[in-house]
Design an enzyme around this catalytic site. Structure first.
Site, PDB file in Angstrom:
ATOM      1  N   ARG A 100       0.854  -1.190   0.000  1.00 40.33           N
ATOM      2  CA  ARG A 100       0.000   0.000   0.000  1.00 40.33           C
ATOM      3  C   ARG A 100       0.888   1.238   0.000  1.00 40.33           C
ATOM      4  O   ARG A 100       1.482   1.594   1.005  1.00 40.33           O
ATOM      5  CB  ARG A 100      -0.918  -0.001   1.227  1.00 40.33           C
ATOM      6  CG  ARG A 100      -2.091   0.981   1.064  1.00 40.33           C
ATOM      7  CD  ARG A 100      -2.840   1.166   2.371  1.00 40.33           C
ATOM      8  NE  ARG A 100      -2.081   1.994   3.265  1.00 40.33           N
ATOM      9  CZ  ARG A 100      -2.098   1.883   4.589  1.00 40.33           C
ATOM     10  NH1 ARG A 100      -2.817   0.977   5.179  1.00 40.33           N
ATOM     11  NH2 ARG A 100      -1.370   2.690   5.328  1.00 40.33           N
ATOM     12  N   HIS A 104      -4.002   4.905   4.266  1.00 43.48           N
ATOM     13  CA  HIS A 104      -5.197   4.054   4.140  1.00 43.48           C
ATOM     14  C   HIS A 104      -6.374   4.839   3.567  1.00 43.48           C
ATOM     15  O   HIS A 104      -7.085   4.367   2.682  1.00 43.48           O
ATOM     16  CB  HIS A 104      -5.556   3.485   5.518  1.00 43.48           C
ATOM     17  CG  HIS A 104      -6.840   2.723   5.538  1.00 43.48           C
ATOM     18  ND1 HIS A 104      -6.971   1.493   4.960  1.00 43.48           N
ATOM     19  CD2 HIS A 104      -8.061   3.040   6.033  1.00 43.48           C
ATOM     20  CE1 HIS A 104      -8.218   1.069   5.113  1.00 43.48           C
ATOM     21  NE2 HIS A 104      -8.899   1.997   5.755  1.00 43.48           N
ATOM     22  N   TYR A 113       3.196   5.323  11.618  1.00 44.58           N
ATOM     23  CA  TYR A 113       3.421   3.917  11.987  1.00 44.58           C
ATOM     24  C   TYR A 113       4.300   3.125  11.018  1.00 44.58           C
ATOM     25  O   TYR A 113       4.473   1.930  11.195  1.00 44.58           O
ATOM     26  CB  TYR A 113       2.076   3.202  12.204  1.00 44.58           C
ATOM     27  CG  TYR A 113       1.080   3.317  11.057  1.00 44.58           C
ATOM     28  CD1 TYR A 113       1.223   2.541   9.911  1.00 44.58           C
ATOM     29  CD2 TYR A 113       0.009   4.209  11.126  1.00 44.58           C
ATOM     30  CE1 TYR A 113       0.328   2.636   8.873  1.00 44.58           C
ATOM     31  CE2 TYR A 113      -0.889   4.323  10.080  1.00 44.58           C
ATOM     32  CZ  TYR A 113      -0.735   3.535   8.959  1.00 44.58           C
ATOM     33  OH  TYR A 113      -1.629   3.641   7.923  1.00 44.58           O
TER      34      TYR A 113
HETATM   35  C1  LIG Z   1     -15.994  -5.833  10.456  1.00 42.50           C
HETATM   36  C2  LIG Z   1     -15.149  -4.608  10.330  1.00 42.50           C
HETATM   37  N1  LIG Z   1     -14.191  -4.389  11.265  1.00 42.50           N
HETATM   38  C3  LIG Z   1     -13.414  -3.292  11.172  1.00 42.50           C
HETATM   39  C4  LIG Z   1     -13.554  -2.407  10.120  1.00 42.50           C
HETATM   40  C5  LIG Z   1     -12.717  -1.162  10.037  1.00 42.50           C
HETATM   41  N2  LIG Z   1     -11.771  -1.267   8.930  1.00 42.50           N
HETATM   42  C6  LIG Z   1     -11.995  -0.640   7.759  1.00 42.50           C
HETATM   43  S1  LIG Z   1     -10.763  -0.887   6.649  1.00 42.50           S
HETATM   44  C7  LIG Z   1      -9.923  -1.860   7.773  1.00 42.50           C
HETATM   45  C8  LIG Z   1      -8.628  -2.476   7.385  1.00 42.50           C
HETATM   46  C9  LIG Z   1      -8.721  -3.286   6.153  1.00 42.50           C
HETATM   47  O1  LIG Z   1      -7.452  -3.757   5.804  1.00 42.50           O
HETATM   48  P1  LIG Z   1      -7.214  -4.584   4.508  1.00 42.50           P
HETATM   49  O2  LIG Z   1      -8.221  -5.685   4.423  1.00 42.50           O
HETATM   50  O3  LIG Z   1      -5.774  -4.982   4.495  1.00 42.50           O
HETATM   51  O4  LIG Z   1      -7.581  -3.583   3.327  1.00 42.50           O
HETATM   52  P2  LIG Z   1      -6.748  -2.388   2.709  1.00 42.50           P
HETATM   53  O5  LIG Z   1      -7.043  -1.191   3.548  1.00 42.50           O
HETATM   54  O6  LIG Z   1      -5.296  -2.735   2.710  1.00 42.50           O
HETATM   55  O7  LIG Z   1      -7.297  -2.251   1.326  1.00 42.50           O
HETATM   56  C10 LIG Z   1     -10.593  -1.971   8.968  1.00 42.50           C
HETATM   57  C11 LIG Z   1     -10.100  -2.718  10.137  1.00 42.50           C
HETATM   58  C12 LIG Z   1     -14.559  -2.691   9.163  1.00 42.50           C
HETATM   59  N3  LIG Z   1     -14.770  -1.898   8.099  1.00 42.50           N
HETATM   60  N4  LIG Z   1     -15.332  -3.793   9.295  1.00 42.50           N
END
Ligand SMILES: Cc1ncc(C[n+]2csc(CCOP(=O)(O)OP(=O)(O)O)c2C)c(N)n1
Ligand SMILES: [Mg+2]
Length: 201
Positions: A100, A104, A113
């Site tokens: 990435r 985010h 971080y």
């Molecule tokens: C059930 C749930 N828990 C927590 C979140 C908050 N949240 C949104 S994005 C994220 C991280 C996602 O990481 P990743 O799957 O690696 O996706 P990326 O951001 O790298 O595309 C979290 C924890 C959420 N949307 N849904």
């Protein structure tokens, strides 16, 4: 085909999907885009599994780990997995290794971080720059083609944006209108209230 991030692959529904796909020999291609980070949580802190691809193994799925920054490798992995699915051989989990490069979201500041060196090193493997270099080396692409293409893309994006901006605003009740054949009474009341707010009651 379903896609999730490395963080998404830590969720219980990911494991449930893997289990169901294996139990019913479903034609599932589960793509895990491992970009190293789930917001501020690094890949290492998310799971004890050595790879994310191997999460499919326990469910009886085919597992594959590919360089997600290599378009040719990505296409080949997708070809193999979709061929397996279509021929009834069953599901696959593909882990695409990438990074990435940005925050985010616009509300995030990833400098808090992770190190600048890590991000700088990842830019060296940026997939579009890499694809471009490959195509130029193969004499399939050059600066003149790129300039013309960028101009063409700019025009197409502008045309779509303008078409959107010229789209008339929909009346407020449309957000209620297409959900139910028989609208529940509380939603009907909210619909009426929304129209009344605009003085159109
Ligand atoms: C059930 C749930 N828990 C927590 C979140 C908050 N949240 C949104 S994005 C994220 C991280 C996602 O990481 P990743 O799957 O690696 O996706 P990326 O951001 O790298 O595309 C979290 C924890 C959420 N949307 N849904
Ligand atoms: Mg991620």
């Amino acid at each position: 085909m379903a896609c999730c991030g490395d963080g998404g692959s830590s969720k219980t529904d990911f494991y449930a999907a893997v289990n169901s796909a294996g139990a019913y020999t479903l034609p599932l291609v589960l793509c895990v885009i491992n970009n190293g980070w789930a917001i501020s949580v690094p890949r290492k802190a998310q799971t004890g599994a050595q790879t994310l691809a191997q999460k499919g193994l326990a469910g009886g799925l085919h597992c594959l780990q590919v360089d997600g920054n290599d378009l040719v490798a990505v296409l080949e992995a997708m070809r193999r997995a979709t061929a397996r699915a279509r021929s009834g051989e069953g599901g696959s989990v593909i882990e695409f290794l990438t990074y990435r490069l940005h925050d985010h979201t616009t509300a995030d500041d990833a400098r808090r971080y992770r190190s600048e060196e890590e991000v700088k090193a990842a830019w060296e493997k940026e997939p579009f720059l890499r694809l471009r270099k490959f195509l130029v080396d193969q004499t399939l692409w050059d600066d003149a083609q790129e300039q013309a293409w960028v101009e063409e893309c700019g025009k197409r994006v502008d045309a779509e944006i303008n078409a959107y901006l010229e789209t008339p605003v929909q009346p407020v009740e449309t957000m209620f209108d297409y959900l139910y054949a028989d609208m529940p009474a509380d939603l009907r009341a909210q619909r009426d209230a929304a129209i009344a707010l605009e003085g159109r009651a």
